[in-house]
Design a protein around this motif. Structure first.
Motif, short mmCIF file in Angstrom:
data_model
loop_
_atom_site.label_atom_id
_atom_site.label_comp_id
_atom_site.label_asym_id
_atom_site.label_seq_id
_atom_site.Cartn_x
_atom_site.Cartn_y
_atom_site.Cartn_z
N TRP A 22 0.93 -1.40 0.06
CA TRP A 22 -0.01 -0.17 0.05
C TRP A 22 0.84 1.23 -0.07
CZ3 TRP A 22 0.43 3.71 3.64
CH2 TRP A 22 1.12 3.29 5.07
N PRO A 23 2.03 1.36 0.65
CA PRO A 23 2.94 2.45 0.52
C PRO A 23 3.21 2.85 -0.63
CG PRO A 23 3.62 1.23 2.31
CD PRO A 23 2.57 0.40 1.55
N ARG A 24 3.27 2.06 -1.85
CA ARG A 24 3.63 2.68 -3.29
C ARG A 24 2.40 3.28 -3.68
NH1 ARG A 24 4.45 -3.04 -6.52
NH2 ARG A 24 4.61 -1.64 -8.44
N ILE A 25 1.17 2.96 -3.53
CA ILE A 25 -0.11 3.76 -3.98
C ILE A 25 -0.17 4.96 -3.08
CG2 ILE A 25 -2.67 3.83 -4.07
CD1 ILE A 25 -2.38 0.67 -4.39
N TYR A 26 0.18 5.05 -1.84
CA TYR A 26 0.24 6.19 -0.99
C TYR A 26 1.06 7.37 -1.48
CZ TYR A 26 0.59 9.48 2.73
OH TYR A 26 0.57 10.87 3.51
N ARG A 27 2.51 6.94 -1.99
CA ARG A 27 3.57 7.83 -2.32
C ARG A 27 2.84 8.30 -3.56
NH1 ARG A 27 6.81 3.69 -0.13
NH2 ARG A 27 7.01 2.87 -2.39
N ALA A 28 2.35 7.74 -4.41
CA ALA A 28 2.22 8.22 -5.68
C ALA A 28 0.83 9.20 -5.69
CB ALA A 28 1.72 7.05 -6.66
N ASN A 29 0.19 9.17 -4.66
CA ASN A 29 -0.97 9.85 -4.43
C ASN A 29 -1.09 10.70 -3.08
OD1 ASN A 29 -2.71 8.66 -6.73
ND2 ASN A 29 -1.97 7.05 -5.75
N ARG A 30 0.05 10.92 -2.71
CA ARG A 30 0.15 11.72 -1.31
C ARG A 30 -0.63 13.10 -1.54
NH1 ARG A 30 5.07 11.66 2.79
NH2 ARG A 30 3.74 12.64 4.42
N ASP A 31 -0.26 13.97 -2.62
CA ASP A 31 -1.04 15.10 -2.95
C ASP A 31 -2.71 15.01 -2.95
OD1 ASP A 31 -0.89 13.64 -5.44
OD2 ASP A 31 -0.87 15.70 -6.63
N VAL A 32 -3.28 13.90 -3.32
CA VAL A 32 -4.53 13.90 -3.32
C VAL A 32 -4.93 13.12 -1.86
CG1 VAL A 32 -6.40 12.23 -4.47
CG2 VAL A 32 -4.59 13.16 -6.05
N ILE A 33 -4.37 12.48 -1.31
CA ILE A 33 -4.88 11.70 -0.17
C ILE A 33 -4.54 12.64 1.07
CG2 ILE A 33 -4.48 9.80 1.42
CD1 ILE A 33 -3.63 8.06 -0.94
#
Length: 106
Positions: free
Chosen positions: A78-89
């Motif tokens: 899940w951190p892969r997805i989080y890092r790619a979307n930190r600006d959204v999340i």
């Protein structure tokens, strides 16, 4: 499944994004191809092969671990997805909201 696209003469990142995503938000494509494109987002050239990352719309009850398991087979990715979307999340990876559009990095 990650797709690729071969740039044609006259293409822009916004046009490619609209073709694949139905929106002119080219940032996910740029981020996935930053090393190839470089700093000038206006310099894509014919015959470049761009990676087109998957996008996922968050559904009610989703978590990043559930999404990671679905795409990667491993909830601990899940951190892969989080890092790619930190600006959204935002700062809290537990606060994803139904309807958010997330980039699924390859």
């Amino acid at each position: 499944m990650t797709q690729t696209y071969i740039v044609k003469k006259g293409d822009t990142l916004a046009q490619i994004a609209e073709m694949f995503y139905g929106t002119r938000n080219w940032k996910p494509i740029y981020e996935a191809n930053r090393k190839l494109i470089g700093l000038d987002t206006n310099t894509i050239v014919p015959d470049q092969q761009l990676v087109i990352p998957d996008l996922y719309t968050v559904q009610t009850g989703d978590t990043l671990t559930r999404i990671a398991k679905s795409y990667y087979g491993n909830p601990f990715d899940w951190p892969r997805i989080y890092r790619a979307n930190r600006d959204v999340i935002g700062e809290n990876p537990r606060q994803i909201i139904p309807g958010q559009l997330l980039v699924i990095p390859y």
